[in-house]
Scaffold this motif. Structure first.
Motif, PDB file in Angstrom:
ATOM      1  N   TYR A  32      36.362  40.347  39.614  1.00  0.00           N
ATOM      2  CA  TYR A  32      36.960  40.784  38.367  1.00  0.00           C
ATOM      3  C   TYR A  32      37.031  39.540  37.485  1.00  0.00           C
ATOM      4  CZ  TYR A  32      38.401  44.515  41.525  1.00  0.00           C
ATOM      5  OH  TYR A  32      38.423  45.525  42.451  1.00  0.00           O
ATOM      6  N   LEU A  94      38.989  36.896  39.930  1.00  0.00           N
ATOM      7  CA  LEU A  94      39.638  37.176  41.201  1.00  0.00           C
ATOM      8  C   LEU A  94      38.829  38.250  41.920  1.00  0.00           C
ATOM      9  CD1 LEU A  94      41.227  40.099  40.769  1.00  0.00           C
ATOM     10  CD2 LEU A  94      42.926  38.662  39.713  1.00  0.00           C
ATOM     11  N   SER A  95      39.109  38.408  43.216  1.00  0.00           N
ATOM     12  CA  SER A  95      38.296  39.353  43.980  1.00  0.00           C
ATOM     13  C   SER A  95      39.092  39.960  45.114  1.00  0.00           C
ATOM     14  CB  SER A  95      37.058  38.650  44.551  1.00  0.00           C
ATOM     15  OG  SER A  95      37.431  37.687  45.502  1.00  0.00           O
ATOM     16  N   GLY A  96      38.594  41.081  45.586  1.00  0.00           N
ATOM     17  CA  GLY A  96      39.164  41.730  46.748  1.00  0.00           C
ATOM     18  C   GLY A  96      40.622  42.062  46.566  1.00  0.00           C
ATOM     19  N   SER A  97      41.409  41.762  47.576  1.00  0.00           N
ATOM     20  CA  SER A  97      42.833  42.049  47.508  1.00  0.00           C
ATOM     21  C   SER A  97      43.628  40.792  47.165  1.00  0.00           C
ATOM     22  CB  SER A  97      43.317  42.596  48.855  1.00  0.00           C
ATOM     23  OG  SER A  97      43.078  41.629  49.869  1.00  0.00           O
ATOM     24  N   ASN A  98      42.917  39.749  46.798  1.00  0.00           N
ATOM     25  CA  ASN A  98      43.569  38.483  46.492  1.00  0.00           C
ATOM     26  C   ASN A  98      43.966  38.441  45.026  1.00  0.00           C
ATOM     27  OD1 ASN A  98      44.288  35.829  46.079  1.00  0.00           O
ATOM     28  ND2 ASN A  98      42.679  35.022  47.394  1.00  0.00           N
ATOM     29  N   TYR A  99      45.252  38.392  44.781  1.00  0.00           N
ATOM     30  CA  TYR A  99      45.743  38.395  43.409  1.00  0.00           C
ATOM     31  C   TYR A  99      45.671  37.020  42.769  1.00  0.00           C
ATOM     32  CZ  TYR A  99      47.644  43.137  43.574  1.00  0.00           C
ATOM     33  OH  TYR A  99      47.793  44.500  43.637  1.00  0.00           O
TER      34      TYR A  99
ATOM     35  N   SER B  33      53.857  35.355  39.084  1.00  0.00           N
ATOM     36  CA  SER B  33      52.989  34.302  39.607  1.00  0.00           C
ATOM     37  C   SER B  33      53.278  33.012  38.862  1.00  0.00           C
ATOM     38  CB  SER B  33      51.516  34.669  39.427  1.00  0.00           C
ATOM     39  OG  SER B  33      51.202  35.878  40.087  1.00  0.00           O
ATOM     40  N   PHE B  45      46.744  28.104  40.694  1.00  0.00           N
ATOM     41  CA  PHE B  45      47.699  29.055  41.257  1.00  0.00           C
ATOM     42  C   PHE B  45      48.606  28.362  42.269  1.00  0.00           C
ATOM     43  CE2 PHE B  45      49.182  33.144  42.568  1.00  0.00           C
ATOM     44  CZ  PHE B  45      49.278  33.126  43.947  1.00  0.00           C
ATOM     45  N   GLN B  48      52.807  33.529  44.352  1.00  0.00           N
ATOM     46  CA  GLN B  48      53.150  34.792  43.718  1.00  0.00           C
ATOM     47  C   GLN B  48      54.293  35.443  44.488  1.00  0.00           C
ATOM     48  OE1 GLN B  48      50.804  38.639  44.094  1.00  0.00           O
ATOM     49  NE2 GLN B  48      50.259  38.037  42.001  1.00  0.00           N
ATOM     50  N   GLN B  56      51.558  35.389  48.182  1.00  0.00           N
ATOM     51  CA  GLN B  56      50.347  34.574  48.276  1.00  0.00           C
ATOM     52  C   GLN B  56      50.694  33.172  47.827  1.00  0.00           C
ATOM     53  OE1 GLN B  56      46.799  36.074  46.484  1.00  0.00           O
ATOM     54  NE2 GLN B  56      47.088  38.146  47.236  1.00  0.00           N
ATOM     55  N   ARG B  96      52.722  45.430  40.089  1.00  0.00           N
ATOM     56  CA  ARG B  96      51.994  45.526  41.350  1.00  0.00           C
ATOM     57  C   ARG B  96      51.276  46.853  41.523  1.00  0.00           C
ATOM     58  NH1 ARG B  96      51.076  41.150  44.763  1.00  0.00           N
ATOM     59  NH2 ARG B  96      50.718  41.866  46.882  1.00  0.00           N
ATOM     60  N   ILE B 100      45.252  45.266  41.388  1.00  0.00           N
ATOM     61  CA  ILE B 100      44.803  43.889  41.259  1.00  0.00           C
ATOM     62  C   ILE B 100      44.234  43.601  39.886  1.00  0.00           C
ATOM     63  CG2 ILE B 100      42.464  44.343  42.122  1.00  0.00           C
ATOM     64  CD1 ILE B 100      42.677  41.686  43.628  1.00  0.00           C
ATOM     65  N   THR B 101      43.751  44.620  39.204  1.00  0.00           N
ATOM     66  CA  THR B 101      43.126  44.385  37.910  1.00  0.00           C
ATOM     67  C   THR B 101      44.124  44.429  36.760  1.00  0.00           C
ATOM     68  OG1 THR B 101      42.622  46.742  37.737  1.00  0.00           O
ATOM     69  CG2 THR B 101      40.928  45.315  38.680  1.00  0.00           C
ATOM     70  N   GLN B 104      47.723  40.051  33.736  1.00  0.00           N
ATOM     71  CA  GLN B 104      48.855  39.143  33.880  1.00  0.00           C
ATOM     72  C   GLN B 104      49.248  38.643  32.495  1.00  0.00           C
ATOM     73  OE1 GLN B 104      48.801  36.131  36.908  1.00  0.00           O
ATOM     74  NE2 GLN B 104      47.497  37.330  38.259  1.00  0.00           N
TER      75      GLN B 104
END
Lengths: 113, 115
Positions: A32, A94-99, B33, B45, B48, B56, B96, B100-101, B104
């Motif tokens: 993304y 970013l990708s997958g489930s990693n925020y 985050s 980063f 979060q 994370q 949340r 994920i998309t 932010q």
């Protein structure tokens, strides 16, 4: 490792001219991708984002970006820049489930009158 | 509707001291985050928070810790400050459930200077 690269540290463009800011990514799968703008003293503002589908994405303030899988690129464009576009521009992914957003180093846009 | 707010705006500390930065998320957001942005670089980063837990973490030492409160606001704590901790610290909030998309939203940041 996942990475986002912005090859140009500075770009100088005359007011009214077209603009293209480069962004390259390195991800295992289609990431993304985002473009943010940061003006002095202000927070990062999202210009546009790409998730899937149409590879040409329209954003705010007249910006657009094109996702090119074959070139691993997501370049930002604007047909005619205004003096108020002078700012720093960041590409992020970013990708997958990693925020966790991974950011490029930014490109500073300078507008010549 | 207030956006993301951060306090203080600027902060000057000396090496070895401890600092606490604060962030209030955009109304309706539940995830916060934190990022560190050194001069001339993109944000990095830190971690979060969601549901009051660290979910994370980026590549930052344990000197960097945080907290999220029931009202979703958050704090970033940095212990034993080093000169290299001088940076703009950015807070971003998101929802949340939106996935994920979800965008932010960033606050204006806290400029920390370590002398």
């Amino acid at each position: 490792a996942q990475s986002v690269t912005q090859p140009d540290i500075h770009i100088t463009v005359s007011e009214g001219a077209s603009l293209e800011l480069r962004c390259n990514y390195s991800y295992g799968a289609t990431p993304y991708l985002f473009w943010y703008v940061q003006s002095p003293g202000q927070g990062l503002q999202l210009l546009l984002k790409y998730f899937s589908g149409d590879t040409l994405v329209q954003g705010i303030k007249g910006f657009e970006a094109e996702f090119k899988r074959s070139q691993s690129s997501f370049n930002l464009r604007k047909p005619s820049v205004h003096w108020s576009d002078a700012a720093e521009y960041f590409c992020a992914g970013l990708s997958g489930s990693n925020y966790q957003l991974i950011w490029g180093a930014g490109t500073k846009l300078i507008i010549k009158p | 509707d207030a956006g993301v707010t951060q306090s203080p705006t600027h902060l000057i500390k000396t090496r070895g001291q401890q600092v606490t930065l604060r962030c209030s998320p955009k109304s309706g957001h539940d995830t916060v985050s934190w990022y560190q942005q050194a001069l001339g670089q993109g944000p990095q980063f830190i971690f979060q928070y969601y549901e009051e837990e660290e979910r994370q973490r980026g590549n930052f030492p344990d000197r960097f810790s945080g907290h999220q409160f029931p009202n979703y606001s958050s704090e970033l704590n940095v212990n034993a400050l080093l000169l290299g901790d001088s940076a703009l610290y950015l807070c971003a909030s998101s929802l949340r459930l939106a996935g994920i998309t979800d965008t932010q939203y960033f606050g204006p940041g806290t400029r920390l200077t370590v002398l």
